[in-house]
Design an enzyme around this catalytic site. Structure first.
Site, PDB file in Angstrom:
ATOM      1  N   ASP A 134       0.842  -1.189   0.000  1.00  0.00           N
ATOM      2  CA  ASP A 134       0.000   0.000   0.000  1.00  0.00           C
ATOM      3  C   ASP A 134       0.880   1.242   0.000  1.00  0.00           C
ATOM      4  OD1 ASP A 134      -2.393   1.391   0.011  1.00  0.00           O
ATOM      5  OD2 ASP A 134      -2.454   1.511   2.199  1.00  0.00           O
ATOM      6  N   HIS A 141      -3.773  13.848   1.210  1.00  0.00           N
ATOM      7  CA  HIS A 141      -3.931  12.939   2.348  1.00  0.00           C
ATOM      8  C   HIS A 141      -2.699  13.003   3.248  1.00  0.00           C
ATOM      9  CE1 HIS A 141      -4.860   9.382   4.725  1.00  0.00           C
ATOM     10  NE2 HIS A 141      -3.699   8.852   4.374  1.00  0.00           N
ATOM     11  N   GLU A 207     -10.189   3.645   4.382  1.00  0.00           N
ATOM     12  CA  GLU A 207      -9.404   4.470   3.466  1.00  0.00           C
ATOM     13  C   GLU A 207      -9.874   4.177   2.046  1.00  0.00           C
ATOM     14  OE1 GLU A 207      -5.186   3.905   4.340  1.00  0.00           O
ATOM     15  OE2 GLU A 207      -5.310   5.394   5.961  1.00  0.00           O
ATOM     16  N   GLU A 209      -9.350   3.909  -1.590  1.00  0.00           N
ATOM     17  CA  GLU A 209      -8.147   3.761  -2.409  1.00  0.00           C
ATOM     18  C   GLU A 209      -8.479   3.098  -3.737  1.00  0.00           C
ATOM     19  OE1 GLU A 209      -4.669   2.314  -0.456  1.00  0.00           O
ATOM     20  OE2 GLU A 209      -5.241   3.145   1.495  1.00  0.00           O
ATOM     21  N   ASP A 241      -8.795   0.208   2.563  1.00  0.00           N
ATOM     22  CA  ASP A 241      -7.719  -0.154   3.489  1.00  0.00           C
ATOM     23  C   ASP A 241      -8.179   0.210   4.906  1.00  0.00           C
ATOM     24  OD1 ASP A 241      -5.235  -0.733   4.619  1.00  0.00           O
ATOM     25  OD2 ASP A 241      -4.438   1.264   4.183  1.00  0.00           O
ATOM     26  N   ARG A 245      -7.092   3.557  13.907  1.00  0.00           N
ATOM     27  CA  ARG A 245      -6.200   4.703  14.144  1.00  0.00           C
ATOM     28  C   ARG A 245      -5.565   4.688  15.530  1.00  0.00           C
ATOM     29  NH1 ARG A 245      -5.323   5.712   8.994  1.00  0.00           N
ATOM     30  NH2 ARG A 245      -7.198   6.350   7.887  1.00  0.00           N
ATOM     31  N   GLN A 248      -2.827   2.241  15.335  1.00  0.00           N
ATOM     32  CA  GLN A 248      -1.795   2.755  14.422  1.00  0.00           C
ATOM     33  C   GLN A 248      -0.912   3.790  15.118  1.00  0.00           C
ATOM     34  OE1 GLN A 248      -3.543   4.336  10.841  1.00  0.00           O
ATOM     35  NE2 GLN A 248      -1.588   4.841   9.891  1.00  0.00           N
ATOM     36  N   LYS A 261      -3.584  -2.279  10.306  1.00  0.00           N
ATOM     37  CA  LYS A 261      -4.041  -2.403   8.919  1.00  0.00           C
ATOM     38  C   LYS A 261      -4.312  -3.850   8.524  1.00  0.00           C
ATOM     39  CE  LYS A 261      -2.900   1.927   7.527  1.00  0.00           C
ATOM     40  NZ  LYS A 261      -3.749   2.848   6.761  1.00  0.00           N
ATOM     41  N   THR A 265      -8.400  -5.931   4.397  1.00  0.00           N
ATOM     42  CA  THR A 265      -8.359  -4.980   3.284  1.00  0.00           C
ATOM     43  C   THR A 265      -9.362  -5.494   2.263  1.00  0.00           C
ATOM     44  OG1 THR A 265      -5.989  -4.663   3.658  1.00  0.00           O
ATOM     45  CG2 THR A 265      -6.872  -3.874   1.556  1.00  0.00           C
ATOM     46  N   GLU A 382      -9.700  12.199   8.309  1.00  0.00           N
ATOM     47  CA  GLU A 382      -9.597  13.541   7.727  1.00  0.00           C
ATOM     48  C   GLU A 382     -10.936  14.272   7.762  1.00  0.00           C
ATOM     49  OE1 GLU A 382      -6.972  13.325   3.934  1.00  0.00           O
ATOM     50  OE2 GLU A 382      -7.642  11.298   4.413  1.00  0.00           O
TER      51      GLU A 382
HETATM   52 MN    MN Z   1      -3.865   2.947   3.028  1.00  0.00          MN
END
Ligand code: MN
Length: 445
Positions: A134, A141, A207, A209, A241, A245, A248, A261, A265, A382
């Site tokens: 990834d 971002h 996420e 993507e 993805d 958080r 993470q 993560k 996915t 975000e």
């Molecule tokens: Mn990602």
């Protein structure tokens, strides 16, 4: 780059009526690949056309394919087709387009036997994914996330020189529709001197993507020059993805994301080929004045002129309460793949630039696709600015998302379903779509 040919003619129609409807994702100009079964657990390769899927194994058994294409078309995964010479892939697309064309000379009665309604089949992972990497290719971002965690230094000095990536986990890549169990993990101590805690992730995120699958690979120790990179791309898909958080934040330094993560996915079932995307290639992202130019191995006139792909992307959310009240999903954001700082060819070339061997079916994802505007942000982190009122950043909107049921979201709740859509549209060619990428959050175990 792939040449435009008769398969891209916007006037071209199919004898399958649903493929000619204005809003379909799968007109005869698209012809994405998938792998499906009809409830018997016997996967075979299919091609999307209108609201149907055409069984390619069946077509091969009917003698419709050139000898060299029969074996790869009859496998349970796309890896064989991915390994073909680029010219063979064009040949296969042209053959399928001819079968499905309104004036086909192939017997429609024969082809009809190989068609299944899409809503009556089960989709499988389209290929054996040996490795999943990834990236982090949206500068919007990267700047948004960086400014939350490093307000004075949002973009690290390497960002504009090197496509940043981390090695993801291929075993937990799942097909659209697979439930996602909320992970349990370690979180940072609440205060200095205390122990970390371990509990279900509270800050579960998505996420938005775009992914691409590698076609022919490269032997270990060799590289893929940027001039040849496009030939090593097979097709593209939607990727979610999923990201925890809070996990993470505690684990990501110094080696990058790991368990935050690798719990899941999600990929969309359809692989839209690079051939189908040829009419939607656009110049690479225009770097603002003053930004460095990439080093030579990541720079070519062709990549600058047509390395971009104009894909429009949408995310929506359907909570359990919304589902129970039969409310439609709520749109969270819309953005465009043209916002990416690095092209997919640069990503592929960079990945192999140290001699790392890529293999047919390897999955690479772009990183969260965010644009410059608030409604173009591709993650909840975000959109709600980390849901963190205690850590204000000037000029950002920290309001939780409001759902039509009166529910609020700073991050994902149990029972929430995330739905990604993507499509390509311009004035000259027929609109093509990527279908859906869906997943529902299940409570932690
Ligand atoms: Mn990602």
């Amino acid at each position: 780059m792939i040449a435009i040919d008769f398969t891209h003619d916007p006037q071209r129609e199919s004898w399958i009526d649903s493929a000619n409807e204005a809003g379909t994702d799968f007109p005869i100009q698209n012809l994405p690949f998938t792998v499906f079964h009809t409830g018997d657990g016997d996967p075979r390769i299919g091609v999307g056309i209108g609201d149907q899927v055409l069984d390619l194994r069946y077509c091969a058994a009917q003698g419709l394919l050139d000898a060299a294409l029969v074996e790869p078309a009859q496998r349970q995964v796309l890896n064989g087709l991915m390994s073909l010479e680029p010219a063979r892939r064009v040949q296969l697309r042209q053959a399928i387009s001819q079968w499905l064309h309104v004036d086909t000379s192939t017997s429609q009665a024969v082809l009809q036997e190989g068609l299944y309604p899409q809503d009556a089949v089960e989709f499988c992972l389209p290929c054996q994914i040996h490795d999943y990497t990834d990236f982090y290719a949206s500068i919007f971002h990267a700047t948004n996330v960086g400014s939350m965690f490093r307000p004075n230094n949002p973009l690290l000095p390497n960002y504009k020189h090197i496509p940043i990536g981390y090695h993801g986990r291929a075993s937990s890549v799942v097909i659209s529709g697979t439930d996602v169990v909320r992970p349990v993990g370690q979180k940072a101590p609440a205060e200095e001197g205390q122990d970390p805690t371990r509990s279900p992730a509270a800050l579960l995120d998505y996420e938005l993507e775009v992914g691409f699958y590698v076609a022919q690979g490269n032997p270990l120790g060799s590289t893929i020059p940027l001039e040849l990179a496009e030939q090593h791309l097979f097709g593209m898909c939607l990727v979610n993805d999923w990201s925890a958080r809070d996990l993470q934040k505690w684990e990501y330094q110094p080696l990058g994301p790991f368990l935050a993560k690798s719990f899941a996915t999600t990929v969309s079932p359809w692989v839209v080929t690079m051939e189908a995307l040829a009419p939607f290639r656009v110049p690479e992202y225009q770097r603002p004045d003053g930004d460095p130019q990439p080093l030579d191995y990541l720079s070519s006139p062709e990549n600058s002129a047509s390395g971009g792909v104009d894909i429009q992307l949408q995310v929506s959310l359907l909570s359990k309460q919304m589902r129970e009240k039969s409310l439609p999903p709520q749109s969270l954001s819309q953005t465009r793949f043209t916002n990416m700082y690095w092209t997919i060819a640069q990503i592929l070339t960079h990945h192999a630039s140290n001699g790392c061997n890529l293999q047919p079916g390897d999955l690479m994802a772009s990183g969260t696709v965010s644009g410059p505007e608030r409604n173009e942000r591709g993650s909840m982190l975000e959109l709600t600015w980390n849901g963190d009122a205690a850590n204000p950043t000037p000029g950002t909107d920290r309001t939780p998302l409001q759902l039509p049921t009166g529910e609020e979201r700073k991050f994902l709740g149990d029972g929430d379903e995330l739905i990604l859509h993507g499509f390509c549209e311009n004035e000259q060619y027929r609109r093509i779509g990527f279908g859906e990428c869906r997943g529902t959050v299940q409570p932690a175990r």
